[in-house]
Scaffold this active site. Structure first.
Site, PDB file in Angstrom:
ATOM      1  N   LYS A  14     -50.481  43.347  14.790  1.00 10.53           N
ATOM      2  CA  LYS A  14     -49.423  43.197  15.804  1.00 10.53           C
ATOM      3  C   LYS A  14     -49.955  42.495  17.055  1.00 10.53           C
ATOM      4  O   LYS A  14     -49.294  41.609  17.590  1.00 10.53           O
ATOM      5  CB  LYS A  14     -48.837  44.569  16.204  1.00 10.53           C
ATOM      6  CG  LYS A  14     -48.187  45.316  15.053  1.00 10.53           C
ATOM      7  CD  LYS A  14     -47.477  46.570  15.532  1.00 10.53           C
ATOM      8  CE  LYS A  14     -48.374  47.638  16.121  1.00 10.53           C
ATOM      9  NZ  LYS A  14     -49.342  48.258  15.174  1.00 10.53           N
ATOM     10  N   ARG A  90     -42.362  53.981  18.951  1.00  3.61           N
ATOM     11  CA  ARG A  90     -43.119  54.626  17.875  1.00  3.61           C
ATOM     12  C   ARG A  90     -42.459  55.915  17.409  1.00  3.61           C
ATOM     13  O   ARG A  90     -42.976  56.573  16.495  1.00  3.61           O
ATOM     14  CB  ARG A  90     -44.515  54.951  18.379  1.00  3.61           C
ATOM     15  CG  ARG A  90     -45.611  53.986  17.879  1.00  3.61           C
ATOM     16  CD  ARG A  90     -46.857  54.445  18.541  1.00  3.61           C
ATOM     17  NE  ARG A  90     -48.111  54.107  17.985  1.00  3.61           N
ATOM     18  CZ  ARG A  90     -48.887  53.102  18.408  1.00  3.61           C
ATOM     19  NH1 ARG A  90     -48.457  52.228  19.270  1.00  3.61           N
ATOM     20  NH2 ARG A  90     -50.099  52.973  17.931  1.00  3.61           N
ATOM     21  N   ARG A 129     -62.535  45.834  13.345  1.00  8.09           N
ATOM     22  CA  ARG A 129     -62.184  45.647  14.762  1.00  8.09           C
ATOM     23  C   ARG A 129     -63.023  46.576  15.647  1.00  8.09           C
ATOM     24  O   ARG A 129     -63.425  46.200  16.742  1.00  8.09           O
ATOM     25  CB  ARG A 129     -60.684  45.944  14.952  1.00  8.09           C
ATOM     26  CG  ARG A 129     -60.194  45.752  16.369  1.00  8.09           C
ATOM     27  CD  ARG A 129     -58.681  45.879  16.448  1.00  8.09           C
ATOM     28  NE  ARG A 129     -58.222  47.245  16.222  1.00  8.09           N
ATOM     29  CZ  ARG A 129     -56.935  47.613  16.149  1.00  8.09           C
ATOM     30  NH1 ARG A 129     -55.993  46.696  16.263  1.00  8.09           N
ATOM     31  NH2 ARG A 129     -56.595  48.866  15.961  1.00  8.09           N
ATOM     32  N   ARG A 135     -63.103  50.411  21.047  1.00 10.50           N
ATOM     33  CA  ARG A 135     -62.114  51.498  21.037  1.00 10.50           C
ATOM     34  C   ARG A 135     -62.635  52.677  20.235  1.00 10.50           C
ATOM     35  O   ARG A 135     -62.937  52.537  19.050  1.00 10.50           O
ATOM     36  CB  ARG A 135     -60.793  51.002  20.423  1.00 10.50           C
ATOM     37  CG  ARG A 135     -60.013  50.097  21.331  1.00 10.50           C
ATOM     38  CD  ARG A 135     -58.755  49.589  20.648  1.00 10.50           C
ATOM     39  NE  ARG A 135     -57.903  50.633  20.106  1.00 10.50           N
ATOM     40  CZ  ARG A 135     -56.683  50.417  19.637  1.00 10.50           C
ATOM     41  NH1 ARG A 135     -56.172  49.192  19.658  1.00 10.50           N
ATOM     42  NH2 ARG A 135     -55.969  51.403  19.164  1.00 10.50           N
ATOM     43  N   ARG A 147     -54.336  58.359  12.607  1.00  9.94           N
ATOM     44  CA  ARG A 147     -53.378  57.373  13.140  1.00  9.94           C
ATOM     45  C   ARG A 147     -52.438  56.882  12.047  1.00  9.94           C
ATOM     46  O   ARG A 147     -51.252  56.666  12.285  1.00  9.94           O
ATOM     47  CB  ARG A 147     -54.128  56.201  13.785  1.00  9.94           C
ATOM     48  CG  ARG A 147     -54.687  56.589  15.151  1.00  9.94           C
ATOM     49  CD  ARG A 147     -55.813  55.693  15.561  1.00  9.94           C
ATOM     50  NE  ARG A 147     -55.390  54.349  15.878  1.00  9.94           N
ATOM     51  CZ  ARG A 147     -56.206  53.284  15.848  1.00  9.94           C
ATOM     52  NH1 ARG A 147     -57.467  53.422  15.490  1.00  9.94           N
ATOM     53  NH2 ARG A 147     -55.747  52.102  16.175  1.00  9.94           N
TER      54      ARG A 147
END
Ligand code: AMP
Length: 192
Positions: A14, A90, A129, A135, A147
């Protein structure tokens, strides 16, 4: 105004695709995860509140997210020709709140574009990532699993909500960035 939701599970691409969409269509980007990370970095009260949820891969409470989005829209609407919502809404209450916020301005969501990516691919993309994103939620297997679970349990119903309004379209999210972007662009052009 052209208001679009870019939807999909964590790791679907996204953020990457949003950057290209903003560039091409000159839309204002509202990415709630990025906004929370900015608050976190600046050590604001909102950042501190969000951190405990984000660290575990859980959702920040709806009223907090909605308030932050409302403020961002207010700050940007005079100069915006439309929005791309990324990582928001969400939950179904967030979707309903967004519809109300836009309605008050005589606006609406034109469509939701959902990136479809198999679960194994998501996990490997997030881990990759995590090597560079810094993160915490990208670097821990249990947090990644949570998640994805939260996405299935709490976020997927948002797709049904927009499908019920005939605003949902699915795009296959595996392939080169350019291939996927050209499919997304074709869908946006249909919405314009
Ligand atoms: P993201 O960058 O979109 O993956 O978001 C990172 C984290 O921020 C999520 O795991 C949640 O803890 C929080 N977050 C971002 N957007 C939302 C939202 N719309 N509702 C609730 N929590 C959110």
């Amino acid at each position: 105004m052209l208001n679009i939701i870019l939807f999909g599970p964590p790791g679907a691409g996204k953020g990457t695709q949003s950057e290209k969409i903003i560039d091409k269509y000159k839309l204002t980007h509202i990415a709630t995860g990025d906004l929370f990370r900015k608050h976190l970095g600046e050590g604001t009260d909102l950042g501190k509140l969000a951190q405990k949820y984000m660290d575990e891969g859980n959702l920040v409470p709806d009223e907090v997210v909605i308030g932050m989005v409302d403020e961002k829209i207010k700050d940007t609407q005079s100069s915006s020709s439309g929005y791309i919502f990324d990582g928001f809404p969400r939950t179904v209450p967030q979707a309903k709140a967004l519809d109300t916020l836009l309605e008050e301005k005589g606006e609406k969501i034109a469509g939701m574009i959902a990136l479809d990516v198999p679960e194994e691919e998501l996990k490997s993309r997030i881990k990759e990532r995590g090597k560079t994103s810094g993160r915490a939620d990208d670097q821990n297997e249990a947090k990644i699993e949570n998640r994805i679970k939260v996405y299935k349990d709490e976020t997927l119903p948002v797709a049904n909500y927009y499908d019920g309004e005939n605003k949902y379209v699915k795009v296959h999210g595996v392939g080169s960035i350019e291939e996927i972007f050209s499919k997304i662009s074709a869908e946006i052009d249909r919405l314009k």
